[in-house]
Write an enzyme that holds these catalytic residues in place. Structure first.
Site, PDB file in Angstrom:
ATOM      1  N   GLU A 206     -12.403  -7.928   6.939  1.00 39.48           N
ATOM      2  CA  GLU A 206     -11.049  -8.288   6.536  1.00 39.48           C
ATOM      3  C   GLU A 206     -10.114  -7.371   7.314  1.00 39.48           C
ATOM      4  O   GLU A 206     -10.077  -6.170   7.078  1.00 39.48           O
ATOM      5  CB  GLU A 206     -10.872  -8.118   5.030  1.00 39.48           C
ATOM      6  CG  GLU A 206     -11.799  -9.024   4.255  1.00 39.48           C
ATOM      7  CD  GLU A 206     -11.470  -9.137   2.776  1.00 39.48           C
ATOM      8  OE1 GLU A 206     -10.669  -8.320   2.291  1.00 39.48           O
ATOM      9  OE2 GLU A 206     -12.029 -10.033   2.137  1.00 39.48           O
TER      10      GLU A 206
ATOM     11  N   CYS B  78       1.319  -2.642   0.642  1.00 41.43           N
ATOM     12  CA  CYS B  78      -0.111  -2.405   0.421  1.00 41.43           C
ATOM     13  C   CYS B  78      -0.371  -1.839  -0.974  1.00 41.43           C
ATOM     14  O   CYS B  78       0.358  -0.970  -1.453  1.00 41.43           O
ATOM     15  CB  CYS B  78      -0.603  -1.413   1.476  1.00 41.43           C
ATOM     16  SG  CYS B  78      -2.372  -1.149   1.443  1.00 41.43           S
ATOM     17  N   ASP B  79      -1.434  -2.337  -1.621  1.00 38.35           N
ATOM     18  CA  ASP B  79      -1.776  -1.831  -2.957  1.00 38.35           C
ATOM     19  C   ASP B  79      -3.129  -1.123  -2.952  1.00 38.35           C
ATOM     20  O   ASP B  79      -3.765  -0.978  -3.994  1.00 38.35           O
ATOM     21  CB  ASP B  79      -1.784  -2.982  -3.974  1.00 38.35           C
ATOM     22  CG  ASP B  79      -2.787  -4.076  -3.612  1.00 38.35           C
ATOM     23  OD1 ASP B  79      -3.472  -3.957  -2.573  1.00 38.35           O
ATOM     24  OD2 ASP B  79      -2.891  -5.052  -4.381  1.00 38.35           O
ATOM     25  N   THR B  80      -3.582  -0.676  -1.776  1.00 38.01           N
ATOM     26  CA  THR B  80      -4.925  -0.111  -1.650  1.00 38.01           C
ATOM     27  C   THR B  80      -4.864   1.372  -1.313  1.00 38.01           C
ATOM     28  O   THR B  80      -4.089   1.785  -0.450  1.00 38.01           O
ATOM     29  CB  THR B  80      -5.693  -0.851  -0.525  1.00 38.01           C
ATOM     30  OG1 THR B  80      -5.705  -2.240  -0.819  1.00 38.01           O
ATOM     31  CG2 THR B  80      -7.121  -0.341  -0.427  1.00 38.01           C
TER      32      THR B  80
ATOM     33  N   PHE C 116     -18.820  -4.019  -0.707  1.00 39.39           N
ATOM     34  CA  PHE C 116     -17.544  -3.733  -0.057  1.00 39.39           C
ATOM     35  C   PHE C 116     -17.592  -2.333   0.532  1.00 39.39           C
ATOM     36  O   PHE C 116     -17.923  -1.365  -0.166  1.00 39.39           O
ATOM     37  CB  PHE C 116     -16.376  -3.874  -1.047  1.00 39.39           C
ATOM     38  CG  PHE C 116     -15.744  -5.235  -0.996  1.00 39.39           C
ATOM     39  CD1 PHE C 116     -16.459  -6.354  -1.380  1.00 39.39           C
ATOM     40  CD2 PHE C 116     -14.445  -5.406  -0.551  1.00 39.39           C
ATOM     41  CE1 PHE C 116     -15.905  -7.627  -1.312  1.00 39.39           C
ATOM     42  CE2 PHE C 116     -13.866  -6.666  -0.488  1.00 39.39           C
ATOM     43  CZ  PHE C 116     -14.597  -7.780  -0.859  1.00 39.39           C
TER      44      PHE C 116
ATOM     45  N   CYS D  49      -5.489   3.437   8.251  1.00 36.29           N
ATOM     46  CA  CYS D  49      -4.914   2.167   8.712  1.00 36.29           C
ATOM     47  C   CYS D  49      -3.925   2.473   9.832  1.00 36.29           C
ATOM     48  O   CYS D  49      -3.310   3.538   9.842  1.00 36.29           O
ATOM     49  CB  CYS D  49      -4.209   1.446   7.561  1.00 36.29           C
ATOM     50  SG  CYS D  49      -3.496  -0.151   8.048  1.00 36.29           S
TER      51      CYS D  49
ATOM     52  N   HIS E 290     -10.861 -11.134  -8.592  1.00 37.07           N
ATOM     53  CA  HIS E 290     -11.425  -9.873  -9.074  1.00 37.07           C
ATOM     54  C   HIS E 290     -10.435  -9.181 -10.023  1.00 37.07           C
ATOM     55  O   HIS E 290     -10.858  -8.526 -10.990  1.00 37.07           O
ATOM     56  CB  HIS E 290     -11.783  -8.961  -7.900  1.00 37.07           C
ATOM     57  CG  HIS E 290     -10.685  -8.738  -6.921  1.00 37.07           C
ATOM     58  ND1 HIS E 290     -10.125  -9.753  -6.193  1.00 37.07           N
ATOM     59  CD2 HIS E 290     -10.005  -7.627  -6.576  1.00 37.07           C
ATOM     60  CE1 HIS E 290      -9.166  -9.258  -5.413  1.00 37.07           C
ATOM     61  NE2 HIS E 290      -9.065  -7.979  -5.645  1.00 37.07           N
TER      62      HIS E 290
ATOM     63  N   CYS F 212       3.660  -2.040   7.605  1.00 38.04           N
ATOM     64  CA  CYS F 212       3.165  -2.808   6.459  1.00 38.04           C
ATOM     65  C   CYS F 212       3.511  -2.004   5.210  1.00 38.04           C
ATOM     66  O   CYS F 212       3.045  -0.883   5.047  1.00 38.04           O
ATOM     67  CB  CYS F 212       1.652  -2.995   6.591  1.00 38.04           C
ATOM     68  SG  CYS F 212       0.952  -4.065   5.325  1.00 38.04           S
TER      69      CYS F 212
HETATM   70  S1  SF4 Z   1      -2.289  -4.165   3.578  1.00 39.55           S
HETATM   71 FE1  SF4 Z   1      -2.758  -1.942   3.589  1.00 39.55          FE
HETATM   72  S2  SF4 Z   1      -4.679  -1.784   4.692  1.00 39.55           S
HETATM   73 FE2  SF4 Z   1      -3.825  -3.806   5.194  1.00 39.55          FE
HETATM   74  S3  SF4 Z   1      -2.605  -3.505   7.056  1.00 39.55           S
HETATM   75 FE3  SF4 Z   1      -1.223  -3.205   5.344  1.00 39.55          FE
HETATM   76  S4  SF4 Z   1      -1.245  -0.972   4.981  1.00 39.55           S
HETATM   77 FE4  SF4 Z   1      -3.045  -1.466   6.217  1.00 39.55          FE
END
Ligand code: SF4
Length: 214
Positions: A121, A49-51, A25, A31, A208, A46
């Site tokens: 992705e 988001c959990d990243t 990965f 973003c 995961h 968005c």
């Molecule tokens: S989920 Fe996170 S990485 Fe994906 S588009 Fe939304 S803010 Fe961006």
């Protein structure tokens, strides 16, 4: 062109059609739909988001000015866990953040030269080069979807983007993935019910997380 990556790590793909497959990965920093800062979440296009995709300080992260050097780093990550005698094509998944802010033909070519199969992705707001081997798009609300074809369309459920609104797009696989968080159980039940009633869609679980790997 330089590349900023938050992290590079070997794991098993947890979601979608390639779930369970060994992969490297490569998480790009940044973003186009959220800054990544909590202070901006409420006003972001968005906002679920959990990243963590800010910066380059994760495991294996850093900056590269040369596509070949980054390709070397990705292959080295693969060979750090997979011996050369093993069957199975080396596989890299570019994610983010939004990988199409940085992924370009030079890097895709460098990966192919090193025998790496290339997956992405993406949120689908930027066209993906056709040289990418596996295109997974996750449409997001309040953003224009321009990548309307590919291998896999993955929708978080329930979600402002309704499955009916994207079911006619040109993808080989359609996945619903229950939204994580406090309502995960109810969201999973709703996704199961939707897939039962609409067999075009399959359930995608974040395996995961179930088994505790990154
Ligand atoms: S989920 Fe996170 S990485 Fe994906 S588009 Fe939304 S803010 Fe961006």
């Amino acid at each position: 062109m330089s590349y900023a990556l938050k992290e590079i790590f070997p794991t098993l793909q947890g979601e979608g059609a390639h779930s369970g497959r060994a992969a490297v990965f490569a998480r790009f920093a940044g973003c186009n739909l959220w800054s990544g800062r909590e202070a901006d979440r409420a006003t972001a296009a968005c906002n679920f988001c959990d990243t963590d995709f800010i910066g380059t300080d994760g495991p294996g992260g850093g900056r590269w000015t040369d596509a070949g050097a980054l390709g070397d780093a990705l292959l080295a990550c693969w060979t750090s866990v997979v011996s050369g005698s093993q069957r199975g094509r080396p596989y890299v998944v570019f994610t983010g953040g939004e990988p199409m802010l940085q992924l370009n033909e030079a890097l895709i070519g460098a990966c192919h030269e090193r025998g790496l199969e290339v997956a992405i992705e993406t949120n689908g707001t930027i066209p993906v080069p056709s040289s990418v081997d596996w295109i997974c798009v996750s449409p997001k609300p309040s953003s224009e979807l321009v990548q309307t074809e590919g291998d896999e369309l993955k929708l978080v459920y329930p979600h402002a983007v309704r499955p009916e609104s994207v079911a006619g797009l040109d993808f080989a696989h359609f996945f619903l993935q229950p939204m994580d968080g406090p309502e995960r159980e109810a969201n999973t039940a709703a996704a199961v019910a939707y897939c039962l009633a609409h067999p075009q869609w399959r359930l995608s679980l974040q395996t995961h997380k179930l088994v505790g790997i990154p």
